[in-house]
Design a protein around this motif. Structure first.
Motif, PDB file in Angstrom:
ATOM      1  N   GLY A 279       5.537  -3.060   1.770  1.00  0.00           N
ATOM      2  CA  GLY A 279       5.311  -3.900   2.932  1.00  0.00           C
ATOM      3  C   GLY A 279       4.227  -4.939   2.711  1.00  0.00           C
ATOM      4  N   ILE A 280       4.548  -6.181   3.063  1.00  0.00           N
ATOM      5  CA  ILE A 280       3.526  -7.225   3.161  1.00  0.00           C
ATOM      6  C   ILE A 280       3.062  -7.175   4.608  1.00  0.00           C
ATOM      7  N   VAL A 281       1.942  -6.475   4.838  1.00  0.00           N
ATOM      8  CA  VAL A 281       1.398  -6.368   6.189  1.00  0.00           C
ATOM      9  C   VAL A 281       0.536  -7.605   6.388  1.00  0.00           C
ATOM     10  N   TYR A 282       1.024  -8.502   7.237  1.00  0.00           N
ATOM     11  CA  TYR A 282       0.399  -9.807   7.436  1.00  0.00           C
ATOM     12  C   TYR A 282      -0.168  -9.879   8.843  1.00  0.00           C
ATOM     13  N   HIS A 283      -1.458 -10.261   8.926  1.00  0.00           N
ATOM     14  CA  HIS A 283      -2.094 -10.387  10.235  1.00  0.00           C
ATOM     15  C   HIS A 283      -3.232 -11.397  10.161  1.00  0.00           C
ATOM     16  N   ASP A 284      -3.199 -12.360  11.041  1.00  0.00           N
ATOM     17  CA  ASP A 284      -4.295 -13.310  11.215  1.00  0.00           C
ATOM     18  C   ASP A 284      -4.723 -13.954   9.892  1.00  0.00           C
ATOM     19  N   GLY A 285      -3.745 -14.407   9.098  1.00  0.00           N
ATOM     20  CA  GLY A 285      -4.043 -15.093   7.841  1.00  0.00           C
ATOM     21  C   GLY A 285      -4.462 -14.185   6.705  1.00  0.00           C
ATOM     22  N   HIS A 286      -4.317 -12.876   6.883  1.00  0.00           N
ATOM     23  CA  HIS A 286      -4.698 -11.895   5.871  1.00  0.00           C
ATOM     24  C   HIS A 286      -3.497 -11.027   5.498  1.00  0.00           C
ATOM     25  N   VAL A 287      -3.541 -10.477   4.297  1.00  0.00           N
ATOM     26  CA  VAL A 287      -2.530  -9.537   3.835  1.00  0.00           C
ATOM     27  C   VAL A 287      -3.247  -8.269   3.376  1.00  0.00           C
ATOM     28  N   LEU A 288      -2.633  -7.121   3.641  1.00  0.00           N
ATOM     29  CA  LEU A 288      -3.223  -5.837   3.283  1.00  0.00           C
ATOM     30  C   LEU A 288      -2.780  -5.445   1.877  1.00  0.00           C
ATOM     31  N   LEU A 289      -3.756  -5.197   1.003  1.00  0.00           N
ATOM     32  CA  LEU A 289      -3.476  -4.820  -0.378  1.00  0.00           C
ATOM     33  C   LEU A 289      -4.238  -3.556  -0.745  1.00  0.00           C
ATOM     34  N   LEU A 290      -3.679  -2.793  -1.660  1.00  0.00           N
ATOM     35  CA  LEU A 290      -4.374  -1.648  -2.236  1.00  0.00           C
ATOM     36  C   LEU A 290      -5.031  -2.110  -3.528  1.00  0.00           C
ATOM     37  N   ARG A 291      -6.251  -1.648  -3.774  1.00  0.00           N
ATOM     38  CA  ARG A 291      -6.979  -2.017  -4.990  1.00  0.00           C
ATOM     39  C   ARG A 291      -6.945  -0.840  -5.961  1.00  0.00           C
ATOM     40  N   ALA A 292      -6.610  -1.142  -7.202  1.00  0.00           N
ATOM     41  CA  ALA A 292      -6.591  -0.133  -8.261  1.00  0.00           C
ATOM     42  C   ALA A 292      -7.533  -0.571  -9.373  1.00  0.00           C
ATOM     43  N   GLU A 293      -8.174   0.422  -9.986  1.00  0.00           N
ATOM     44  CA  GLU A 293      -9.125   0.121 -11.047  1.00  0.00           C
ATOM     45  C   GLU A 293      -8.826   0.970 -12.266  1.00  0.00           C
ATOM     46  N   GLU A 294      -8.864   0.319 -13.420  1.00  0.00           N
ATOM     47  CA  GLU A 294      -8.744   0.959 -14.721  1.00  0.00           C
ATOM     48  C   GLU A 294      -9.896   0.408 -15.554  1.00  0.00           C
ATOM     49  N   PRO A 295     -10.232   1.016 -16.652  1.00  0.00           N
ATOM     50  CA  PRO A 295     -11.304   0.464 -17.482  1.00  0.00           C
ATOM     51  C   PRO A 295     -11.030  -1.009 -17.830  1.00  0.00           C
ATOM     52  N   GLY A 296     -11.939  -1.884 -17.445  1.00  0.00           N
ATOM     53  CA  GLY A 296     -11.831  -3.303 -17.755  1.00  0.00           C
ATOM     54  C   GLY A 296     -10.831  -4.080 -16.921  1.00  0.00           C
ATOM     55  N   ARG A 297     -10.332  -3.476 -15.848  1.00  0.00           N
ATOM     56  CA  ARG A 297      -9.277  -4.151 -15.093  1.00  0.00           C
ATOM     57  C   ARG A 297      -9.265  -3.684 -13.641  1.00  0.00           C
ATOM     58  N   THR A 298      -9.170  -4.653 -12.724  1.00  0.00           N
ATOM     59  CA  THR A 298      -8.964  -4.371 -11.309  1.00  0.00           C
ATOM     60  C   THR A 298      -7.745  -5.172 -10.883  1.00  0.00           C
ATOM     61  N   TYR A 299      -6.822  -4.523 -10.188  1.00  0.00           N
ATOM     62  CA  TYR A 299      -5.633  -5.236  -9.720  1.00  0.00           C
ATOM     63  C   TYR A 299      -5.279  -4.753  -8.323  1.00  0.00           C
ATOM     64  N   TYR A 300      -4.411  -5.509  -7.657  1.00  0.00           N
ATOM     65  CA  TYR A 300      -4.045  -5.260  -6.267  1.00  0.00           C
ATOM     66  C   TYR A 300      -2.532  -5.183  -6.160  1.00  0.00           C
ATOM     67  N   PHE A 301      -2.058  -4.373  -5.194  1.00  0.00           N
ATOM     68  CA  PHE A 301      -0.622  -4.263  -4.971  1.00  0.00           C
ATOM     69  C   PHE A 301      -0.358  -3.900  -3.514  1.00  0.00           C
ATOM     70  N   LEU A 302       0.898  -3.970  -3.130  1.00  0.00           N
ATOM     71  CA  LEU A 302       1.297  -3.728  -1.746  1.00  0.00           C
ATOM     72  C   LEU A 302       1.440  -2.238  -1.443  1.00  0.00           C
ATOM     73  N   PRO A 303       1.134  -1.835  -0.215  1.00  0.00           N
ATOM     74  CA  PRO A 303       1.414  -0.456   0.172  1.00  0.00           C
ATOM     75  C   PRO A 303       2.927  -0.224   0.226  1.00  0.00           C
ATOM     76  N   GLY A 304       3.321   0.999  -0.036  1.00  0.00           N
ATOM     77  CA  GLY A 304       4.732   1.364  -0.001  1.00  0.00           C
ATOM     78  C   GLY A 304       5.004   2.434  -1.028  1.00  0.00           C
ATOM     79  N   GLY A 305       6.259   2.800  -1.159  1.00  0.00           N
ATOM     80  CA  GLY A 305       6.607   3.833  -2.120  1.00  0.00           C
ATOM     81  C   GLY A 305       8.072   4.193  -2.077  1.00  0.00           C
ATOM     82  N   HIS A 306       8.373   5.363  -2.603  1.00  0.00           N
ATOM     83  CA  HIS A 306       9.752   5.810  -2.770  1.00  0.00           C
ATOM     84  C   HIS A 306      10.467   6.031  -1.440  1.00  0.00           C
TER      85      HIS A 306
END
Length: 170
Positions: A15-42
């Motif tokens: 889901g792209i949860v969109y509200h008031d010009g913002h989008v909700l993302l999950l943040r993930a961290e690995e050594p040397g790397r931070t990335y973002y992705f959408l909530p959801g699943g199987h």
């Protein structure tokens, strides 16, 4: 059991949860790397895609959302993906329908950054937080899938009823 273990792709709803010009993302961290992705699943056997995204967003963020419409279909084949998460097997193959969602709960005077809650999922390593990110502040973040960043930087949300297919990127 993971369907990919039997040589089958999994079906997911995000889901792209969109509200008031913002989008909700999950943040993930690995050594040397931070990335973002959408909530959801199987998607569970017998579950409608739209119901799955509502359930998954609630499980991952505590937010109640309503589906507006499907926006994108994405194919993900981990063996072909250069930036897959470190703990993801190369055999992972998924088809995901990405829905535009809106909040379906009262704001109660809260600001967008005060909406939702994050509770770590023991089965998902490295996911550390949820963040409401302004569409104006997306630059410089590694967002998955990469097509998402480009879509969010255009006029968002898109108009019309077309659903766009995102082929696997290298």
């Amino acid at each position: 059991m993971d369907p990919t273990a039997k040589g089958r792709p999994v079906v997911a709803a995000r889901g792209i949860v969109y509200h008031d010009g913002h989008v909700l993302l999950l943040r993930a961290e690995e050594p040397g790397r931070t990335y973002y992705f959408l909530p959801g699943g199987h998607v569970a056997l017998g579950e409608r895609l739209a119901d799955a995204v509502v359930r998954e967003v609630h499980e991952e963020t505590g937010l109640r959302v309503a589906v507006v419409r499907p926006l994108y279909i994405r194919e993900f084949i981990a063996a072909r993906h250069g930036r897959r998460p470190a703990n993801m097997p190369k055999s992972h193959h998924a088809l995901a329908v990405i829905f535009l969602c809106r909040l379906d709960e009262p704001m109660g005077g809260r600001t967008v950054s005060e909406l939702g809650r994050f509770e770590p999922d023991r089965g998902v390593q490295g996911v550390s937080a949820l963040e409401w990110v302004s569409l104006k502040d997306l630059g410089g973040r590694e967002i998955h899938p990469p097509q998402l960043s480009a879509m969010l930087c255009r006029d968002f949300p898109p108009t019309g009823d077309a659903v766009e297919f995102w082929e696997e990127e290298a």
